[in-house]
Scaffold this motif. Structure first.
Motif, PDB file in Angstrom:
ATOM      1  N   VAL A 204       0.911  -1.089   0.050  1.00 46.48           N
ATOM      2  CA  VAL A 204       0.086  -0.059   0.122  1.00 46.48           C
ATOM      3  C   VAL A 204       0.949   1.212  -0.060  1.00 46.48           C
ATOM      4  CG1 VAL A 204      -0.240   0.029   2.538  1.00 46.48           C
ATOM      5  CG2 VAL A 204      -1.966   0.968   0.903  1.00 46.48           C
ATOM      6  N   SER A 205       0.415   2.269  -0.747  1.00 41.30           N
ATOM      7  CA  SER A 205       0.911   3.679  -0.534  1.00 41.30           C
ATOM      8  C   SER A 205       0.223   4.646   0.170  1.00 41.30           C
ATOM      9  CB  SER A 205       1.300   3.794  -2.237  1.00 41.30           C
ATOM     10  OG  SER A 205       1.847   5.147  -2.219  1.00 41.30           O
ATOM     11  N   LEU A 206       0.966   5.148   1.148  1.00 44.07           N
ATOM     12  CA  LEU A 206       0.363   6.228   1.952  1.00 44.07           C
ATOM     13  C   LEU A 206       1.183   7.198   2.273  1.00 44.07           C
ATOM     14  CD1 LEU A 206      -1.254   3.597   4.571  1.00 44.07           C
ATOM     15  CD2 LEU A 206      -2.429   5.051   2.991  1.00 44.07           C
ATOM     16  N   ASP A 207       0.914   8.425   2.707  1.00 46.39           N
ATOM     17  CA  ASP A 207       1.644   9.561   2.739  1.00 46.39           C
ATOM     18  C   ASP A 207       2.609   9.238   3.899  1.00 46.39           C
ATOM     19  OD1 ASP A 207       2.098  12.022   4.725  1.00 46.39           O
ATOM     20  OD2 ASP A 207       1.366  12.977   2.914  1.00 46.39           O
ATOM     21  N   GLY A 208       4.004   9.258   3.701  1.00 49.77           N
ATOM     22  CA  GLY A 208       4.851   9.140   4.788  1.00 49.77           C
ATOM     23  C   GLY A 208       4.874   9.824   5.883  1.00 49.77           C
ATOM     24  N   SER A 209       4.426  10.959   6.102  1.00 49.14           N
ATOM     25  CA  SER A 209       4.336  11.572   7.312  1.00 49.14           C
ATOM     26  C   SER A 209       3.251  11.551   8.080  1.00 49.14           C
ATOM     27  CB  SER A 209       4.703  13.157   7.249  1.00 49.14           C
ATOM     28  OG  SER A 209       4.192  13.696   6.334  1.00 49.14           O
ATOM     29  N   THR A 210       2.131  10.734   7.500  1.00 52.82           N
ATOM     30  CA  THR A 210       0.827  10.935   8.303  1.00 52.82           C
ATOM     31  C   THR A 210       0.251   9.118   8.223  1.00 52.82           C
ATOM     32  OG1 THR A 210      -0.364  11.377   6.410  1.00 52.82           O
ATOM     33  CG2 THR A 210       0.384  13.004   8.310  1.00 52.82           C
ATOM     34  N   GLY A 211      -0.384   9.185   7.090  1.00 52.72           N
ATOM     35  CA  GLY A 211      -1.395   7.761   7.172  1.00 52.72           C
ATOM     36  C   GLY A 211      -0.380   6.516   7.203  1.00 52.72           C
ATOM     37  N   LEU A 212       0.738   6.676   6.655  1.00 54.55           N
ATOM     38  CA  LEU A 212       1.763   5.426   6.812  1.00 54.55           C
ATOM     39  C   LEU A 212       2.120   5.028   8.212  1.00 54.55           C
ATOM     40  CD1 LEU A 212       3.272   3.660   4.915  1.00 54.55           C
ATOM     41  CD2 LEU A 212       5.395   4.749   5.125  1.00 54.55           C
ATOM     42  N   LEU A 213       2.602   6.051   9.052  1.00 54.06           N
ATOM     43  CA  LEU A 213       2.925   5.910  10.309  1.00 54.06           C
ATOM     44  C   LEU A 213       1.696   5.354  11.308  1.00 54.06           C
ATOM     45  CD1 LEU A 213       5.281   9.104  10.731  1.00 54.06           C
ATOM     46  CD2 LEU A 213       5.724   6.666   9.840  1.00 54.06           C
ATOM     47  N   GLU A 214       0.860   6.383  10.977  1.00 54.94           N
ATOM     48  CA  GLU A 214      -0.349   5.990  11.820  1.00 54.94           C
ATOM     49  C   GLU A 214      -0.981   4.606  11.688  1.00 54.94           C
ATOM     50  OE1 GLU A 214      -3.151   8.897  10.156  1.00 54.94           O
ATOM     51  OE2 GLU A 214      -1.922  10.500  11.223  1.00 54.94           O
ATOM     52  N   GLN A 215      -1.139   4.129  10.326  1.00 54.87           N
ATOM     53  CA  GLN A 215      -1.645   2.933  10.328  1.00 54.87           C
ATOM     54  C   GLN A 215      -0.537   1.666  10.736  1.00 54.87           C
ATOM     55  OE1 GLN A 215      -3.842   1.665   6.891  1.00 54.87           O
ATOM     56  NE2 GLN A 215      -4.555   3.881   6.537  1.00 54.87           N
TER      57      GLN A 215
END
Length: 378
Positions: A204-215
């Motif tokens: 999955v590709s997610l924003d590296g400073s928000t969504g990726l870390l949160e999930q």
């Protein structure tokens, strides 16, 4: 305390809640202000704004005395009107290898403060009991994890820097013979690979400073490719649910990250102004044992100063030691002036990729590079 007459302005990026470095930087600025009666004022902004503002200095003639930036921003030397740093000024505290990360064609345009800036694989040992050393591990776990609502692996694949490990696994590199090298069979293979894995739900590709870390913190992603700079944030939130290992082998080839440094540059010819001595004095303060130790202890970053680095290596926790050792498995980031156009082209292609297909993404990269860098060649 009376207001200091002298003021030095420092620009710095702020990358969202995971970016804990700002606390240390503001602390160091405060310490210097109190001790030397020179007001150091940090002004923070996101990386996109910082890039745009540095590149406008040539026209606006408005800029800070200092900016703390990733080493590849040394390449904005013409637009940012950077001062050259006199040779030999910091050789007593930095190695030639560290200094070289902020040189352009042999000229020193910046002074490294932190090293590393490399990507590693963070994984959750509750999801992967041992280090997922090869990509096959993610594929084999995909069905089981998807049934539990967990994505096997994530990254920020709209950012060129995050894409480099996939490119290197197919034998590619964005520079060849001193020129951009992004329209290549290796690039096409890497784009096909990530599109394929995203379609299969393995990646999955997610924003590296928000969504990726949160999930990842929430246990919804088993492993992520992300920067060493985020370790402090993940460590705080995950404790025993966090392990670090080398980037995975893809189809028999080892993925490699770039590495570089983060350091100080001197825009708008600030070293030719009457603040020169104060600017250089603050730079030396940033490289002092005291300040370099603040970075390592406060936010677990990698110091540029050799003695502090050795001390950190000897005393670090296992995850941090692993991050330090992985620096040996990286390639130095190229700092050619044209790299600004290479990153722009890579990002344009990666944004295109999920919207169409690998061929179109590659074409978008080629068009973007031609429009910016190609125009300069004619």
């Amino acid at each position: 305390m009376e207001k200091n007459n002298k003021e030095i302005v420092l620009w710095h990026e702020f990358d969202g809640p995971g970016d804990t470095s700002i606390e240390v930087l503001e602390g160091i600025c405060k310490l210097y202000t109190e001790r030397f009666s020179v007001q150091i004022t940090p002004q923070v902004m996101n990386i996109t704004e910082l890039t745009a503002r540095l590149n406008r200095i040539k026209h606006t003639r408005q800029g800070p005395h200092l900016a703390m930036v990733p080493a590849d921003m040394s390449s904005y030397v013409d637009n940012g009107l950077y001062s050259e740093v006199p040779g030999g000024l910091f050789e007593d505290v930095l190695t030639e290898e560290a200094l070289s990360t902020m040189q352009m064609e042999g000229v020193q345009y910046g002074i490294p403060v932190l090293r590393g800036n490399h990507l590693v694989l963070y994984y959750n040992p509750e999801i992967y009991p041992s280090a997922p050393a090869t990509w096959n591990v993610f594929e084999e776990a995909a069905e089981r994890l998807t049934a539990q609502g967990i994505v096997p692996i994530g990254a920020d694949l709209q950012q060129g820097y995050w894409f480099i490990p996939f490119l290197t696994a197919f034998g590619g590199w964005p520079v060849q013979n001193g020129k951009p090298n992004i329209v290549s069979p290796e690039m096409k293979q890497a784009l096909e690979f990530i599109r394929d894995k995203m379609d299969q739900g393995v990646l999955v590709s997610l924003d590296g400073s928000t969504g990726l870390l949160e999930q990842f913190i929430d246990g919804k992603i088993g492993a992520i490719i992300c920067g060493e700079w985020i370790y402090n944030h993940l460590d705080k939130h995950m404790n025993d649910r966090l392990e670090v290992c080398q980037l995975p082998v893809i189809e028999g080839q080892q993925s490699l990250s770039m590495s570089s440094s983060i350091g100080l540059i001197y825009p708008n010819f600030s070293l030719t102004t009457e603040e020169r001595e104060d600017i250089l004095s603050f730079t030396r303060f940033m490289l002092s044992d005291e300040c370099q130790t603040l970075w390592t202890q406060g936010v677990q970053r990698i110091p540029a100063q050799e003695q502090v680095l050795h001390r950190l290596s000897a005393s670090a926790a296992p995850n941090k030691r692993m991050i330090l050792s992985l620096l040996d498995h990286t390639r130095p980031m190229p700092t050619y002036p044209f790299m600004i156009h290479v990153w722009e082209a890579l990002n344009a292609g990666l944004i295109e990729l999920p919207l169409s297909n690998p061929e179109q993404a590659l074409k978008r990269m080629e068009q973007t590079l031609k429009a910016s860098w190609g125009a300069l060649q004619n």
